[in-house]
Design an enzyme around this catalytic site. Structure first.
Site, PDB file in Angstrom:
ATOM      1  N   ASP A 173      64.521  -8.240 -19.135  1.00  0.00           N
ATOM      2  CA  ASP A 173      63.347  -7.565 -18.573  1.00  0.00           C
ATOM      3  C   ASP A 173      63.663  -6.074 -18.521  1.00  0.00           C
ATOM      4  OD1 ASP A 173      62.046  -9.972 -18.188  1.00  0.00           O
ATOM      5  OD2 ASP A 173      62.829 -10.223 -16.159  1.00  0.00           O
TER       6      ASP A 173
ATOM      7  N   ASP B  47      53.001 -17.722 -17.465  1.00  0.00           N
ATOM      8  CA  ASP B  47      53.536 -17.594 -16.112  1.00  0.00           C
ATOM      9  C   ASP B  47      52.799 -18.593 -15.225  1.00  0.00           C
ATOM     10  OD1 ASP B  47      55.055 -15.521 -17.087  1.00  0.00           O
ATOM     11  OD2 ASP B  47      53.730 -13.948 -16.327  1.00  0.00           O
TER      12      ASP B  47
END
Length: 567
Positions: free
Chosen positions: A320, A439
């Site tokens: 990330d 997600d």
């Protein structure tokens, strides 16, 4: 500095508007090759600047072939190959050499291929496609050496990412085969022509060796063992007690003809099918790996049951990235610095990572540009697949990522807001390059303990109200070739993957699934790997609690297939 003979040879790379061009150019640069994009089909004519032509991978058969026809490259490539000049095709660059493809059925206005190799391109006859991952490759015995495969060990791993396979009419052009529910041709060679279904530029040291062989040699194919003079036999299946590996989709001979799936080079023997006898060219039986496959099946190197896939479980570090740094949090919050992305990528590659995923969690214009700079830096050093996501909202964003060195992109919020984006991307680059980042978070548990998950957007902050399983099914139908399943409930907790969610998605979609969120121990990774096609890990790796090598050793000890270098 030593003089590099490759600098005397100019390589022309064909840009047809799609493909992982950045990855290909980086691999050529690493090998010291002198290469540039062709500026037009006239450069492929006699007297042009190129000694060799490379046709890169990725893309959909129809738009790629239309682009070649409209630009004039189609005739130029045919002429180049007819003149027996060195040519290397990768992935779609192999498939376009054939007469036709079943992929044209998925788009209106289908087109014929280049037709320089007689045969057709067919869709894999199994539920889970695309094939995405590292697979063993079996080289066919060749007179005078192995051509582009010189110096590579039997059963070397290469990276595959495709839904369709080539079925040549003449098996004498087949240079290598692989297994994915069926045995199929994954490489061809004829004269100065070579083409491979896998991606050498993304296959680590083995792939670079193959590219170097092609760059250094003028001509390869002295010929494969000629099967035309051999007597036909009725041998068809591998002789594994109680098991078989079919070379076509069914073990029932009648069904080959009925379903239209019989390879074209076997159709002339179709009368034998009516008598329940499959007559094949015995050159297949002369492949040097036949005995190895039988032995491997009995030793569970491959699943023995026909129709199963044979891919290694992928271990994928997730980076990330925010403002040029790798960060990590818990349940998408509480972000902490985890290091330099280029240094981490280099370390994971050396440790045996199978892919790398870069996600721009800043998702601003500035952060996206910074991420692409990071990807470009990593792609110059790391020759394994790279996936880029976060802030990818258009086909142009995908093009920029692919040109920077990405091999596929993941989309989340943009696809939820405009699902047609998935189809647009798949039509241009092929669904194998389009990853749905899902997600998911549990929003309801009924009295019987049954859970329901919704898809969240905007970095896990907004509940869309869309059922996660329904969205996964819809997205895979629109063009997503893989699901990156992020459990918000498990993310960063080190409490283990959400196995119930992972299993539910695996049962719902016909594409590969990557489990993500919650990795805290080796045993937890093994549990997820038994369910999913690949596992993502972040905190466990970034903060040194485990290494890629330790994970693979553990999985291997649990009888789970993993990629390993074969010397």
């Amino acid at each position: 500095m030593a003089f590099n003979l490759l600098q005397l040879v100019m390589i022309g790379v064909i840009d047809y508007g799609a493909g992982n061009l950045g990855s290909v150019m980086n691999a050529l640069a690493r090998l010291g090759a002198k290469a540039r994009f062709a500026r037009g089909p006239e450069e492929l004519l006699d007297g042009g600047p190129f000694e060799k032509i490379l046709f890169p991978g990725d893309g959909h058969f129809v738009p790629a072939m239309k682009a070649l026809n409209e630009s004039g490259y189609a005739e130029a490539v045919r002429g180049w190959i007819a003149a027996d000049k060195p040519f290397l095709g990768i992935c779609i660059g192999l498939q376009l050499l054939f007469d036709e493809s079943e992929e044209t059925l998925e788009q209106s206005g289908g087109v014929s291929g280049l037709g320089v190799i007689s045969g057709a391109v067919k869709k894999f006859p199994c539920r889970k496609i695309p094939q995405i991952g590292w697979n063993r490759t079996f080289f066919r015995k060749k007179i005078g050496g192995r051509g582009v495969f010189d110096g590579l060990a039997d059963e070397s791993f290469f990276y595959y990412i495709h839904s369709f396979y080539a079925a040549p009419d003449d098996d004498c052009v087949t240079a290598a085969e692989a297994l994915y529910s069926i045995r199929y041709c994954c490489a061809v060679e004829r004269g100065a022509l070579a083409a491979v279904q896998f991606h050498p530029e993304k296959s680590g040291p083995a792939g670079l060796t193959l590219l170097e062989n092609w760059l250094k040699n003028k001509n390869y194919a002295r010929g494969f063992e000629d099967s035309s003079k051999q007597k036909q036999t009725e041998t068809h299946f591998y002789e594994v007690p109680g098991k078989s590996y079919p070379s076509s989709p069914s073990s029932s001979p009648e069904s080959y003809s009925q379903r239209g799936l019989i390879p074209r080079h076997l159709r002339r023997f179709e009368s034998g099918l009516a008598n329940k006898k499959m007559v094949v060219n015995p050159a297949i039986d002369k492949f040097p790996y036949r005995t190895n496959l039988v032995e491997s099946a009995t030793q569970t190197r491959y699943p023995a049951a026909c129709g199963e896939v044979h891919l290694a479980k992928r271990i994928i570090p997730c980076l990330d990235v925010d403002d040029g740094r790798v960060v990590k949090g818990v349940k998408f919050t509480g972000i902490a610095d985890a290091g330099d992305p280029v240094e981490l990528a280099r370390r994971y590659n050396q440790d045996g990572a199978d892919e790398l995923v870069f996600l721009d969690i800043g998702a601003s214009y500035k952060s996206r540009a910074t991420l692409l700079d990071v990807v470009a830096s990593v792609a110059r050093e790391v020759f394994i697949p790279l996936c880029v996501g976060g802030g990818v909202r258009s086909l142009e964003d995908m093009r920029l990522a692919m040109n920077a060195g990405a091999d596929k992109v993941s989309v989340c919020t943009a696809a939820l807001e405009r699902p047609a984006l998935l189809r647009e991307m798949a039509d241009s680059y092929g669904k194998q390059c389009v990853i749905l980042s899902l997600d998911a978070k549990c929003v309801e548990t009924d009295g019987a303990g049954k859970r329901r998950w919704n898809a969240f957007s905007h970095g896990g902050r907004q509940d869309t109200g869309v059922d996660a399983l329904e969205w996964a099914a819809m997205a895979s139908g629109l063009g997503a070739g893989e699901i990156l399943l992020n459990s918000i409930d498990a993310d960063g907790t080190a409490a283990g993957y959400d196995l119930e969610l992972t299993s539910a998605v695996m049962k719902t979609v016909p594409v590969p699934v990557i489990a993500s969120g919650g990795a805290g121990s080796l045993s937890q990774i093994a549990e997820a790997a038994r369910i999913a096609d690949a596992v993502l890990a972040a905190s466990l790796l970034h903060f040194g609690r485990a290494s890629i090598t330790e994970i693979k050793d553990f999985l291997r000890g649990k009888a789970l297939p993993v990629r390993q270098d074969i010397s």
